[in-house]
Design a protein around this motif. Structure first.
Motif, mmCIF file in Angstrom:
data_model
loop_
_atom_site.group_PDB
_atom_site.id
_atom_site.type_symbol
_atom_site.label_atom_id
_atom_site.label_comp_id
_atom_site.label_asym_id
_atom_site.label_seq_id
_atom_site.Cartn_x
_atom_site.Cartn_y
_atom_site.Cartn_z
ATOM 1 N N LEU A 1 -12.136 1.436 -4.448
ATOM 2 C CA LEU A 1 -10.677 1.451 -4.468
ATOM 3 C C LEU A 1 -10.180 2.778 -4.997
ATOM 4 O O LEU A 1 -10.631 3.256 -6.045
ATOM 5 C CB LEU A 1 -10.150 0.314 -5.355
ATOM 6 C CG LEU A 1 -8.630 0.172 -5.424
ATOM 7 C CD1 LEU A 1 -8.066 -0.313 -4.091
ATOM 8 C CD2 LEU A 1 -8.233 -0.776 -6.547
ATOM 9 N N LEU B 1 -4.972 -3.360 -3.471
ATOM 10 C CA LEU B 1 -5.993 -4.333 -3.858
ATOM 11 C C LEU B 1 -5.399 -5.729 -3.785
ATOM 12 O O LEU B 1 -4.319 -5.983 -4.311
ATOM 13 C CB LEU B 1 -6.475 -4.075 -5.289
ATOM 14 C CG LEU B 1 -7.396 -5.159 -5.889
ATOM 15 C CD1 LEU B 1 -8.747 -5.181 -5.180
ATOM 16 C CD2 LEU B 1 -7.576 -4.949 -7.388
ATOM 17 N N SER C 1 -3.149 1.864 -8.147
ATOM 18 C CA SER C 1 -3.159 1.087 -6.918
ATOM 19 C C SER C 1 -1.971 0.139 -6.845
ATOM 20 O O SER C 1 -1.371 -0.213 -7.863
ATOM 21 C CB SER C 1 -4.458 0.280 -6.808
ATOM 22 O OG SER C 1 -5.558 1.136 -6.639
#
Length: 318
Positions: free
Chosen positions: A137, A143, A165
């Motif tokens: 990631l 995510l 993220s």
């Protein structure tokens, strides 16, 4: 010493606080006087007779502890008696003392109490190794975390958000949704009311369900996406449309942590200390503790976990 033993496979009532042999300290081991342990889904499976400890591991449940180093083996230079530590275990955490290979032992991070540190090893090593080391990631990617209110979920939400993220998570109630939003989730999906595959489009998916969610997870992946399966709460077998997977140039990984060799666990542990502990020390990520239960009353802690009402980790304290 005393430890929680599983008298026979069954419900929480089979967990018994009994006298037990002292752990044997090998040359590369650290003996820890346990301050606290934590309850994990794997402990429940072991209690039910579905998940035996790996060869050589303690027969007692418990995959993580915090405490004070009591003794070190002849080959250990990294720790000394009196150090406050936490550790990732193959088993044996529901006990007054546990011996663990030094490679799986970590200093307690800043801003966390010795007792709270018991909530960290399993979730930190699981999330870091699967979402970042395997799932790769990156900042700016999305995510999707299934079970965002669980111990794994609450940590994954915070860590992914701290590293830049966009975080989507599934939960089973509005109350849990509010809590994970407080932890940093950008988008929350109630899986009882909505189809996550219709709403979520993710670069990386951290999945605890397995078969039940396989088709939906593949649908939810973006092109080049990575699905990482770490649990099988939704079953073992499902049909996979390889055409969809090929069309998205996506990847599926399935991993476990408990049975990995010591050296592999050591690589993960060192990476966690280098990359995750500084974020905890800075206050960007914190352990989420739902309840603290005396270790001798582990059965009650298992009932809490079985109820599914908790958010975060349930600790067993001495």
């Amino acid at each position: 010493m005393r430890a929680i033993e599983i008298a026979k496979p069954g419900g929480p009532e089979v967990l018994e606080w009994r006298e037990a042999p002292e752990p044997r300290v090998e040359r590369g081991d650290v003996l820890i006087d346990v301050t606290a342990s934590a309850v994990n889904r794997a402990d429940v499976l072991q209690r039910q007779g579905f998940y035996d400890p790996p060869p050589g591991a303690s027969p007692y449940p418990g995959l993580e502890v915090s405490g004070v180093v009591a003794e070190v083996g002849a080959d250990v230079e990294q720790f000394k008696p009196g150090d406050e530590v936490c550790a990732l275990l193959g088993g044996g955490g529901y006990a007054e003392r546990v011996a663990v290979p030094w490679q799986q032992v970590m200093p307690v991070p800043d801003r966390v109490s010795l007792r709270e540190a018991a909530a960290l090893p399993e979730v930190a090593c699981t999330v870091w190794s699967n979402v970042f080391m395997i799932g790769r990631l990156r900042r700016g990617e999305t995510l999707l975390v299934h079970g965002g209110a669980s111990g794994i979920g609450t940590f994954a939400v915070q860590l992914a958000k701290a590293l830049g993220s966009y975080v989507v998570t599934t939960v089973g109630s509005a109350a849990k949704g509010e809590r994970v939003r407080e932890l940093g989730a950008d988008e929350v999906i109630n899986y009882r009311e909505e189809d996550f595959a219709e709403k979520a489009h993710a670069d990386v998916i951290l999945d605890i369900m397995g078969a039940k969610y396989l088709a939906g997870n593949v649908r939810a992946l973006k092109t080049g996406g990575r699905l990482v399966i770490i649990g099988l709460q939704g079953g073992l077998k499902a049909e996979l449309n390889l055409g969809v997977l090929l069309g998205k140039r996506a990847a599926i990984h399935a991993t476990t942590l408990r049975a990995r060799p010591v050296d592999e666990k050591g690589v993960i542990v060192r990476s966690v200390v280098d990359n995750v502990w500084p974020l905890i020390g800075a206050g960007a990520v914190s352990p989420v503790v739902y309840a603290e239960v005396p270790m001798s009353e582990a059965a009650e802690a298992h009932r809490m976990l079985d109820s599914g009402e908790h958010v975060g980790k349930i600790l067993l304290v001495r």
